[in-house]
Design a protein around this motif. Structure first.
Motif, short mmCIF file in Angstrom:
data_model
loop_
_atom_site.label_atom_id
_atom_site.label_comp_id
_atom_site.label_asym_id
_atom_site.label_seq_id
_atom_site.Cartn_x
_atom_site.Cartn_y
_atom_site.Cartn_z
N GLY A 1 10.18 55.96 64.91
CA GLY A 1 9.45 56.79 66.14
C GLY A 1 10.80 57.45 66.98
N LYS A 2 10.50 56.92 68.30
CA LYS A 2 11.52 57.41 69.32
C LYS A 2 12.61 56.03 69.35
CE LYS A 2 8.52 60.21 71.90
NZ LYS A 2 8.12 60.35 73.41
N GLY A 3 12.46 55.05 68.49
CA GLY A 3 13.12 53.78 68.59
C GLY A 3 14.53 53.76 67.25
N ARG A 4 15.25 52.66 67.53
CA ARG A 4 16.39 52.55 66.52
C ARG A 4 16.31 51.19 65.96
NH1 ARG A 4 17.72 55.65 70.41
NH2 ARG A 4 18.54 53.94 71.53
N VAL A 5 16.29 51.03 64.77
CA VAL A 5 16.42 49.59 64.22
C VAL A 5 17.58 49.22 63.47
CG1 VAL A 5 15.08 48.05 62.54
CG2 VAL A 5 13.79 49.99 63.84
N TYR A 6 18.14 47.97 63.86
CA TYR A 6 19.30 47.37 62.88
C TYR A 6 18.60 46.25 62.51
CZ TYR A 6 23.37 44.83 62.31
OH TYR A 6 24.60 43.97 61.87
N VAL A 7 19.17 46.03 60.94
CA VAL A 7 18.87 45.03 60.31
C VAL A 7 20.08 44.49 59.75
CG1 VAL A 7 17.43 44.18 57.99
CG2 VAL A 7 16.50 45.85 59.95
N THR A 8 20.29 43.14 59.64
CA THR A 8 21.22 42.40 59.11
C THR A 8 20.69 41.21 58.32
OG1 THR A 8 23.43 41.46 59.04
CG2 THR A 8 21.76 41.16 61.07
N MET A 9 21.21 40.90 57.03
CA MET A 9 20.66 39.92 56.09
C MET A 9 21.83 38.64 56.24
SD MET A 9 18.04 40.97 55.17
CE MET A 9 17.48 39.71 54.14
N LEU A 10 23.07 39.30 57.07
CA LEU A 10 24.25 38.28 57.05
C LEU A 10 23.90 37.26 58.24
CD1 LEU A 10 26.97 40.84 56.81
CD2 LEU A 10 26.12 39.52 55.10
N GLY A 11 24.58 36.14 58.28
CA GLY A 11 24.66 35.30 59.24
C GLY A 11 23.49 34.10 59.36
N HIS A 12 22.70 34.09 58.23
CA HIS A 12 21.62 33.11 58.17
C HIS A 12 22.14 31.82 58.14
CE1 HIS A 12 19.18 36.54 56.65
NE2 HIS A 12 18.26 36.10 56.88
N THR A 13 21.29 30.87 58.77
CA THR A 13 21.70 29.46 58.72
C THR A 13 20.50 28.63 57.76
OG1 THR A 13 22.47 29.49 60.75
CG2 THR A 13 21.73 27.32 60.02
N TRP A 14 20.92 27.90 56.91
CA TRP A 14 19.91 27.38 56.09
C TRP A 14 19.65 26.01 56.30
CZ3 TRP A 14 17.88 31.43 53.77
CH2 TRP A 14 18.84 32.44 53.40
N LYS A 15 18.45 25.24 55.80
CA LYS A 15 18.15 24.22 56.21
C LYS A 15 19.13 23.23 55.71
CE LYS A 15 14.27 20.98 55.12
NZ LYS A 15 13.11 20.53 54.68
N ASN A 16 19.73 22.23 56.24
CA ASN A 16 20.47 21.18 56.02
C ASN A 16 21.91 21.71 55.72
OD1 ASN A 16 18.66 19.20 55.62
ND2 ASN A 16 18.38 19.77 53.38
N GLU A 17 21.95 22.75 56.55
CA GLU A 17 23.44 23.50 56.61
C GLU A 17 24.18 22.96 57.94
OE1 GLU A 17 25.61 27.93 56.30
OE2 GLU A 17 23.62 27.78 57.16
N GLU A 18 25.28 22.79 57.98
CA GLU A 18 25.96 22.29 59.04
C GLU A 18 25.58 23.00 60.28
OE1 GLU A 18 29.42 20.50 59.45
OE2 GLU A 18 29.43 20.12 57.13
N PRO A 19 25.31 22.48 61.50
CA PRO A 19 24.83 23.15 62.55
C PRO A 19 26.03 24.24 63.00
CG PRO A 19 25.41 21.08 63.04
CD PRO A 19 25.66 21.09 61.95
N ASP A 20 27.14 24.20 62.95
CA ASP A 20 28.09 25.10 63.54
C ASP A 20 28.46 26.13 62.17
OD1 ASP A 20 29.66 26.46 64.87
OD2 ASP A 20 31.42 25.14 64.77
N ASN A 21 27.51 26.98 61.79
CA ASN A 21 27.53 27.73 60.98
C ASN A 21 28.85 28.83 60.84
OD1 ASN A 21 27.35 30.13 58.88
ND2 ASN A 21 25.08 30.14 59.24
N PRO A 22 29.65 28.46 59.79
CA PRO A 22 31.20 28.89 59.75
C PRO A 22 31.03 30.62 59.69
CG PRO A 22 30.72 27.82 57.96
CD PRO A 22 29.56 27.60 58.64
N ASN A 23 29.81 31.08 59.24
CA ASN A 23 29.70 32.56 59.02
C ASN A 23 29.74 33.34 60.19
OD1 ASN A 23 29.52 32.07 56.16
ND2 ASN A 23 27.10 31.80 56.57
N LEU A 24 29.39 32.56 61.28
CA LEU A 24 28.87 33.26 62.69
C LEU A 24 30.25 33.48 63.44
CD1 LEU A 24 25.67 31.39 63.87
CD2 LEU A 24 26.21 33.51 62.56
N HIS A 25 31.42 32.68 62.61
CA HIS A 25 32.58 32.73 63.20
C HIS A 25 33.68 33.84 62.80
CE1 HIS A 25 32.33 29.10 65.88
NE2 HIS A 25 31.58 28.73 64.76
N CYS A 26 32.92 34.50 61.72
CA CYS A 26 33.79 35.40 60.99
C CYS A 26 33.86 36.86 61.94
CB CYS A 26 32.85 36.06 59.83
SG CYS A 26 33.72 37.50 59.03
#
Length: 89
Positions: A26-51
């Protein structure tokens, strides 16, 4: 109607799968990323987010969705094909 920003190789289907994309809605914009997910039992400090690459892509995508402009510069420590860039802070 999508503009694909990044792909990743999918071993299960043997082809590239879109990981980030933008589109208008419509008149809006959408940005989607599949990156940066944190999974169950993953370290709480997700290293992907530090990239530096993920941080830059995320900031630029959100800025574009909010304003239709991108002013966040590509940082000097942006990853290349030969080096990764993980920020510790």
């Amino acid at each position: 109607e999508l503009t694909i920003l990044t792909y990743a190789w999918s071993e299960s289907v043997k082809e590239r799968a879109p990981m980030d994309w933008v589109r208008t809605y419509g008149k809006g914009r959408v940005y989607v990323t599949m990156l940066g997910h944190t999974w169950k039992n993953e370290e709480p400090d997700n290293p992907n987010l530090h990239c530096a690459g993920f941080q830059t892509l995320f900031l630029r995508g959100v800025e574009w969705a909010a304003t239709s402009r991108v002013t966040v510069p590509t940082p000097a420590d942006f990853p290349t094909a030969d080096k990764i860039s993980v920020r510790q802070e």
